[in-house]
Design a protein around this motif. Structure first.
Motif, mmCIF file in Angstrom:
data_model
loop_
_atom_site.group_PDB
_atom_site.id
_atom_site.type_symbol
_atom_site.label_atom_id
_atom_site.label_comp_id
_atom_site.label_asym_id
_atom_site.label_seq_id
_atom_site.Cartn_x
_atom_site.Cartn_y
_atom_site.Cartn_z
ATOM 1 N N PHE A 134 -10.786 -7.678 -11.105
ATOM 2 C CA PHE A 134 -9.528 -6.969 -11.278
ATOM 3 C C PHE A 134 -9.764 -5.586 -11.886
ATOM 4 C CE2 PHE A 134 -5.667 -5.929 -13.705
ATOM 5 C CZ PHE A 134 -4.757 -5.923 -12.667
ATOM 6 N N ALA A 135 -10.626 -5.516 -12.905
ATOM 7 C CA ALA A 135 -10.918 -4.233 -13.562
ATOM 8 C C ALA A 135 -11.566 -3.252 -12.591
ATOM 9 C CB ALA A 135 -11.823 -4.457 -14.772
ATOM 10 N N GLU A 136 -12.322 -3.763 -11.631
ATOM 11 C CA GLU A 136 -12.943 -2.909 -10.614
ATOM 12 C C GLU A 136 -11.953 -2.500 -9.528
ATOM 13 O OE1 GLU A 136 -16.121 -1.673 -10.368
ATOM 14 O OE2 GLU A 136 -16.469 -2.422 -12.397
ATOM 15 N N GLY A 137 -10.747 -3.053 -9.570
ATOM 16 C CA GLY A 137 -9.722 -2.692 -8.593
ATOM 17 C C GLY A 137 -9.946 -3.317 -7.228
ATOM 18 N N LEU A 188 -6.722 -8.336 -1.249
ATOM 19 C CA LEU A 188 -7.810 -7.410 -1.524
ATOM 20 C C LEU A 188 -7.323 -5.979 -1.349
ATOM 21 C CD1 LEU A 188 -10.875 -9.015 0.287
ATOM 22 C CD2 LEU A 188 -10.246 -9.168 -2.124
ATOM 23 N N THR A 189 -7.881 -5.103 -2.142
ATOM 24 C CA THR A 189 -7.654 -3.670 -1.960
ATOM 25 C C THR A 189 -8.670 -3.168 -0.931
ATOM 26 O OG1 THR A 189 -9.227 -3.106 -3.695
ATOM 27 C CG2 THR A 189 -6.916 -3.417 -4.376
ATOM 28 N N THR A 190 -8.563 -1.917 -0.573
ATOM 29 C CA THR A 190 -9.538 -1.319 0.339
ATOM 30 C C THR A 190 -10.940 -1.429 -0.255
ATOM 31 O OG1 THR A 190 -7.853 0.202 1.155
ATOM 32 C CG2 THR A 190 -10.145 0.789 1.588
ATOM 33 N N SER A 191 -11.060 -1.195 -1.543
ATOM 34 C CA SER A 191 -12.361 -1.318 -2.210
ATOM 35 C C SER A 191 -12.860 -2.750 -2.159
ATOM 36 C CB SER A 191 -12.269 -0.860 -3.668
ATOM 37 O OG SER A 191 -11.948 0.497 -3.745
ATOM 38 N N GLY A 192 -11.957 -3.700 -2.349
ATOM 39 C CA GLY A 192 -12.337 -5.110 -2.281
ATOM 40 C C GLY A 192 -12.844 -5.492 -0.903
ATOM 41 N N ARG A 222 -14.229 -3.464 1.195
ATOM 42 C CA ARG A 222 -15.518 -2.795 1.354
ATOM 43 C C ARG A 222 -16.633 -3.578 0.670
ATOM 44 N NH1 ARG A 222 -14.329 2.194 -0.942
ATOM 45 N NH2 ARG A 222 -12.679 2.411 0.574
ATOM 46 N N VAL A 223 -16.367 -4.048 -0.548
ATOM 47 C CA VAL A 223 -17.377 -4.830 -1.267
ATOM 48 C C VAL A 223 -17.653 -6.138 -0.530
ATOM 49 C CG1 VAL A 223 -17.831 -6.139 -3.393
ATOM 50 C CG2 VAL A 223 -16.974 -3.800 -3.530
ATOM 51 N N LEU A 224 -16.602 -6.816 -0.098
ATOM 52 C CA LEU A 224 -16.786 -8.075 0.617
ATOM 53 C C LEU A 224 -17.599 -7.871 1.888
ATOM 54 C CD1 LEU A 224 -16.235 -11.106 0.828
ATOM 55 C CD2 LEU A 224 -14.075 -10.533 1.976
ATOM 56 N N SER A 225 -17.321 -6.820 2.628
ATOM 57 C CA SER A 225 -18.060 -6.570 3.873
ATOM 58 C C SER A 225 -19.518 -6.209 3.609
ATOM 59 C CB SER A 225 -17.376 -5.500 4.715
ATOM 60 O OG SER A 225 -17.484 -4.249 4.098
ATOM 61 N N SER A 226 -19.807 -5.679 2.421
ATOM 62 C CA SER A 226 -21.188 -5.310 2.113
ATOM 63 C C SER A 226 -22.047 -6.542 1.838
ATOM 64 C CB SER A 226 -21.235 -4.337 0.926
ATOM 65 O OG SER A 226 -20.865 -4.989 -0.263
ATOM 66 N N PHE A 227 -21.444 -7.694 1.591
ATOM 67 C CA PHE A 227 -22.202 -8.927 1.396
ATOM 68 C C PHE A 227 -22.763 -9.455 2.715
ATOM 69 C CE2 PHE A 227 -19.789 -9.345 -2.594
ATOM 70 C CZ PHE A 227 -20.798 -9.725 -3.451
ATOM 71 N N ALA A 228 -22.154 -9.070 3.815
ATOM 72 C CA ALA A 228 -22.555 -9.629 5.142
ATOM 73 C C ALA A 228 -23.898 -9.151 5.610
ATOM 74 C CB ALA A 228 -21.502 -9.273 6.184
#
Length: 81
Positions: free
Chosen positions: A48-51, A69-73, A75-81
């Protein structure tokens, strides 16, 4: 944004939110439940703090709302793939 510092737990929480399975109990720092079970409070606070997520709709303090998820969320999730 990189995945450095994020664990498999963080990834699983983000994926659950992306899948529409996350519910927030809104507050200064919301509590996150996935499939009716409360998630790690520290990990929830970090994400949450990371937005990386937010309530999907306006909700009063102490009320429940779906998580999204936000746009940043995303992006982070897709970077795990």
């Amino acid at each position: 944004m990189s995945t450095n510092g994020y664990t498999a737990r963080h990834r699983a929480m983000l994926q659950a939110i992306a899948d529409g399975r996350g519910e927030l109990l809104c507050g200064r720092v919301p509590s996150l439940a996935v499939d009716g079970l409360w998630c790690d409070f520290v990990a929830t606070g970090q994400l949450f703090a990371e937005g990386l997520f937010r309530p999907a709709r306006q909700a009063a303090f102490g009320a429940q709302a779906p998580a999204e998820l936000t746009t940043s969320g995303l992006r982070v999730l897709s970077s795990f793939a």
